[in-house]
Write a protein that holds these residues in place. Structure first.
Motif, PDB file in Angstrom:
ATOM      1  N   GLU A 163      24.105  40.475  -7.779  1.00 19.94           N
ATOM      2  CA  GLU A 163      25.103  41.188  -8.577  1.00 19.94           C
ATOM      3  C   GLU A 163      26.326  40.297  -8.818  1.00 19.94           C
ATOM      4  N   ARG A 179      20.969  41.570  -2.853  1.00 10.25           N
ATOM      5  CA  ARG A 179      21.369  42.361  -4.030  1.00 10.25           C
ATOM      6  C   ARG A 179      22.822  42.085  -4.399  1.00 10.25           C
ATOM      7  N   GLU A 180      23.679  42.035  -3.378  1.00 12.07           N
ATOM      8  CA  GLU A 180      25.098  41.762  -3.640  1.00 12.07           C
ATOM      9  C   GLU A 180      25.273  40.375  -4.234  1.00 12.07           C
ATOM     10  N   GLN A 200      16.256  43.085   7.972  1.00 10.97           N
ATOM     11  CA  GLN A 200      15.600  43.060   6.660  1.00 10.97           C
ATOM     12  C   GLN A 200      16.451  43.820   5.642  1.00 10.97           C
ATOM     13  N   SER A 201      16.933  44.983   6.056  1.00  9.23           N
ATOM     14  CA  SER A 201      17.768  45.790   5.161  1.00  9.23           C
ATOM     15  C   SER A 201      19.060  45.052   4.817  1.00  9.23           C
ATOM     16  N   LEU A 202      19.679  44.441   5.823  1.00  8.80           N
ATOM     17  CA  LEU A 202      20.906  43.677   5.591  1.00  8.80           C
ATOM     18  C   LEU A 202      20.636  42.493   4.669  1.00  8.80           C
ATOM     19  N   LYS A 203      19.500  41.831   4.882  1.00  9.94           N
ATOM     20  CA  LYS A 203      19.138  40.696   4.027  1.00  9.94           C
ATOM     21  C   LYS A 203      18.988  41.163   2.580  1.00  9.94           C
ATOM     22  N   GLU A 204      18.264  42.275   2.393  1.00  7.19           N
ATOM     23  CA  GLU A 204      18.045  42.787   1.038  1.00  7.19           C
ATOM     24  C   GLU A 204      19.372  43.194   0.395  1.00  7.19           C
ATOM     25  N   GLN A 205      20.235  43.854   1.197  1.00  4.28           N
ATOM     26  CA  GLN A 205      21.537  44.261   0.656  1.00  4.28           C
ATOM     27  C   GLN A 205      22.369  43.039   0.292  1.00  4.28           C
ATOM     28  N   THR A 206      22.379  42.042   1.161  1.00  3.05           N
ATOM     29  CA  THR A 206      23.126  40.811   0.890  1.00  3.05           C
ATOM     30  C   THR A 206      22.586  40.115  -0.348  1.00  3.05           C
ATOM     31  N   GLU A 224      16.651  46.480  10.490  1.00  6.34           N
ATOM     32  CA  GLU A 224      18.057  46.410  10.110  1.00  6.34           C
ATOM     33  C   GLU A 224      18.378  45.055   9.491  1.00  6.34           C
TER      34      GLU A 224
END
Length: 148
Positions: A109, A105-106, A97-103, A95
């Motif tokens: 962006e 990406r954001e 790792q996923s949050l890090k990747e999403q953050t 979770e």
């Protein structure tokens, strides 16, 4: 007075007119009977004690078996808890790792949006400068034409 098998086996009595001295034999037999009675009582006490100890031993064995089962159960529970904790830790890491990747990406962006906005602002500034220069040049030509 203590008796042993040899004392009893080889005890000799005085002879009277009619054989052994009856009183002496009776006294000896009374002592022997008392001694045997004590032995029987002692044997019964010891048998009771042995029975109590065997019962206690059986209870201790049962307690030991229960403790063994409890230890095995505790070990199994500990192993299960460790496995569950490992699974939860793995899930938390995924979770995170996923949050890090999403953050990330954001953030990328957002940087791209800011860069585009900055590019737009640069173009608008350049266009404003060109328009303002053209306007000033137009006024300058008008002023030169007026002065001629």
């Amino acid at each position: 007075m203590e008796f042993n098998s040899l004392d009893i086996r080889y005890q000799e009595f005085k002879r009277g007119l009619r054989g052994y001295a009856v009183e002496e034999v009776r006294a000896y037999l009374a002592q022997l009977a008392d001694y045997v009675a004590e032995l029987v009582e002692e044997k019964q006490r010891l048998e009771l004690r042995v029975a109590e100890l065997e019962e206690s031993l059986q209870a201790h064995r049962q307690n030991e078996e229960e403790l063994k089962r409890a230890v095995v159960a505790a070990e199994r529970i500990a192993r299960d808890v460790k496995q569950q904790a490992a699974r939860e830790a793995e899930l938390i890491v995924k979770e995170a790792q996923s949050l890090k990747e999403q953050t990330l990406r954001e953030a990328v962006e957002h940087v791209k949006r800011v860069q585009r906005d900055l590019d737009v602002l640069h173009r608008e500034r350049d266009m404003f400068k060109e328009q303002f220069r053209a306007l000033l040049e137009g006024y300058l030509k008008s002023l030169e034409n007026i002065g001629d």
